[in-house]
Write a protein that holds these residues in place. Structure first.
Motif, PDB file in Angstrom:
ATOM      1  N   LEU A 195       0.850  -0.950   0.186  1.00 46.59           N
ATOM      2  CA  LEU A 195       0.150  -0.112   0.091  1.00 46.59           C
ATOM      3  C   LEU A 195       0.921   1.152  -0.089  1.00 46.59           C
ATOM      4  N   PRO A 196       1.152   1.760  -1.407  1.00 42.38           N
ATOM      5  CA  PRO A 196       1.986   2.952  -1.226  1.00 42.38           C
ATOM      6  C   PRO A 196       1.346   4.094  -0.490  1.00 42.38           C
ATOM      7  N   ALA A 197       1.934   5.123   0.107  1.00 42.93           N
ATOM      8  CA  ALA A 197       1.509   6.273   0.842  1.00 42.93           C
ATOM      9  C   ALA A 197       0.506   7.180   0.272  1.00 42.93           C
ATOM     10  N   ASP A 198       0.552   7.307  -0.827  1.00 45.69           N
ATOM     11  CA  ASP A 198      -0.426   8.053  -1.586  1.00 45.69           C
ATOM     12  C   ASP A 198      -1.739   7.594  -2.083  1.00 45.69           C
ATOM     13  N   VAL A 199      -1.694   6.236  -1.699  1.00 45.88           N
ATOM     14  CA  VAL A 199      -3.106   5.566  -2.331  1.00 45.88           C
ATOM     15  C   VAL A 199      -4.192   5.887  -1.222  1.00 45.88           C
ATOM     16  N   ASP A 200      -5.352   6.440  -1.708  1.00 45.35           N
ATOM     17  CA  ASP A 200      -6.438   6.920  -0.840  1.00 45.35           C
ATOM     18  C   ASP A 200      -7.813   6.271  -1.438  1.00 45.35           C
ATOM     19  N   ARG A 201      -7.777   5.206  -2.375  1.00 44.34           N
ATOM     20  CA  ARG A 201      -9.107   4.670  -2.868  1.00 44.34           C
ATOM     21  C   ARG A 201      -8.428   3.405  -3.283  1.00 44.34           C
ATOM     22  N   ILE A 202      -9.384   2.574  -3.305  1.00 51.16           N
ATOM     23  CA  ILE A 202      -9.192   1.301  -3.808  1.00 51.16           C
ATOM     24  C   ILE A 202     -10.435   0.777  -4.722  1.00 51.16           C
ATOM     25  N   GLY A 203     -10.523   0.117  -5.905  1.00 48.27           N
ATOM     26  CA  GLY A 203     -11.517  -0.218  -6.611  1.00 48.27           C
ATOM     27  C   GLY A 203     -11.155  -1.561  -7.292  1.00 48.27           C
ATOM     28  N   ILE A 204     -12.454  -2.203  -7.438  1.00 49.15           N
ATOM     29  CA  ILE A 204     -12.484  -3.480  -8.089  1.00 49.15           C
ATOM     30  C   ILE A 204     -13.334  -3.258  -9.391  1.00 49.15           C
ATOM     31  N   THR A 205     -12.705  -3.855 -10.747  1.00 46.31           N
ATOM     32  CA  THR A 205     -12.956  -3.642 -11.882  1.00 46.31           C
ATOM     33  C   THR A 205     -13.213  -5.178 -12.466  1.00 46.31           C
ATOM     34  N   VAL A 206     -14.167  -5.122 -13.580  1.00 45.72           N
ATOM     35  CA  VAL A 206     -14.184  -6.346 -14.392  1.00 45.72           C
ATOM     36  C   VAL A 206     -13.284  -6.324 -15.611  1.00 45.72           C
ATOM     37  N   GLU A 207     -12.300  -6.938 -15.738  1.00 50.13           N
ATOM     38  CA  GLU A 207     -11.384  -6.763 -16.806  1.00 50.13           C
ATOM     39  C   GLU A 207     -11.165  -8.190 -17.814  1.00 50.13           C
ATOM     40  N   PRO A 208     -10.491  -8.239 -18.930  1.00 47.71           N
ATOM     41  CA  PRO A 208     -10.466  -9.225 -19.725  1.00 47.71           C
ATOM     42  C   PRO A 208      -9.630 -10.183 -19.076  1.00 47.71           C
ATOM     43  N   ALA A 209      -9.779 -11.521 -19.172  1.00 51.59           N
ATOM     44  CA  ALA A 209      -9.018 -12.482 -18.663  1.00 51.59           C
ATOM     45  C   ALA A 209      -7.487 -12.007 -18.871  1.00 51.59           C
TER      46      ALA A 209
END
Length: 226
Positions: A195-209
């Protein structure tokens, strides 16, 4: 009365007697070596049986119970329920882990719950905090800024076809960077990420295999660390 007390050895060894009976039986033990020996033998037998039948609970047990604790209220709320949890104090996170151990004890006698080392490192961190996600399915993120790591547990996400996967993104001032793909083979999916210090959000997306270099669809699940 003495004959009846002799019959309490098994219940006493299993701590299944009332306070009154326990006090009376313990007085009896001081006068009856035979009962004392029988209690000791019963306790030793119970311990051997427990060791013989002990099994390791699933590796995700601790995190799974922590996720359930994070999103389950014990009393009806007096104010509207907000999606994001308050930052958990260290003792609260540890209490959740004790709940996991208790859950394990229901399933196996004297079993010892084990989780992968990186997961234990995050969960045992003094600054560990749990945050609940918003969006599809259920997801809980346990964060330790001092360890620079986070553990994400997601469940009940919609099933995907073989051509797509769920990909986790760490989002901050440096943009979105991939934290990895979530397994599609289990109802509960876990991911441990730096977890880098600048990260303030996390998201989960649907992506190609196989995943993408950057998000190509809107996030189905979102977590704010701010």
């Amino acid at each position: 009365m003495t004959a009846e007390l002799h019959m309490l050895t098994g219940a006493y060894a299993l701590d299944a007697v009332s306070d009154v009976d326990r006090a009376e039986f313990e007085r009896h033990l001081g006068e009856c070596p035979a009962c004392g020996q029988e209690v000791a033998e019963l306790r030793a037998t119970g311990a051997r049986l427990a060791v013989a039948t002990a099994v390791d609970p699933p590796p995700l047990l601790k995190v799974s119970v922590l996720a359930e604790v994070a999103r389950t209220r014990q009393l009806p709320p007096r104010v509207p329920v907000v999606r994001r949890l308050s930052r958990a104090k260290t003792w609260q996170v540890r209490f959740a882990l004790l709940g996991a151990a208790a859950a394990a004890a229901v399933a196996v006698v004297f079993g010892v719950a084990r989780t992968p080392a990186p997961v234990d490192s995050v969960l045992s961190a003094p600054d560990a905090s749990a945050i609940q996600a918003v969006g599809e399915g259920h997801a809980t993120l346990v964060v330790s800024r001092s360890r620079h790591q986070a553990v994400l547990l997601a469940s009940d996400l919609p099933a995907l076809d073989p051509g797509h996967v769920y990909q986790v993104w760490l989002i901050g001032s440096g943009g979105a960077r991939s934290a990895g793909l979530m397994s599609t083979e289990k109802s509960q999916r876990m991911l441990v990420a730096d977890l880098p210090a600048d990260v303030d959000r996390i998201g989960i997306t649907v992506e190609p295999a196989g995943g993408s270099d950057g998000p190509t669809t809107p996030a189905v699940t979102r977590i704010s660390l701010a």
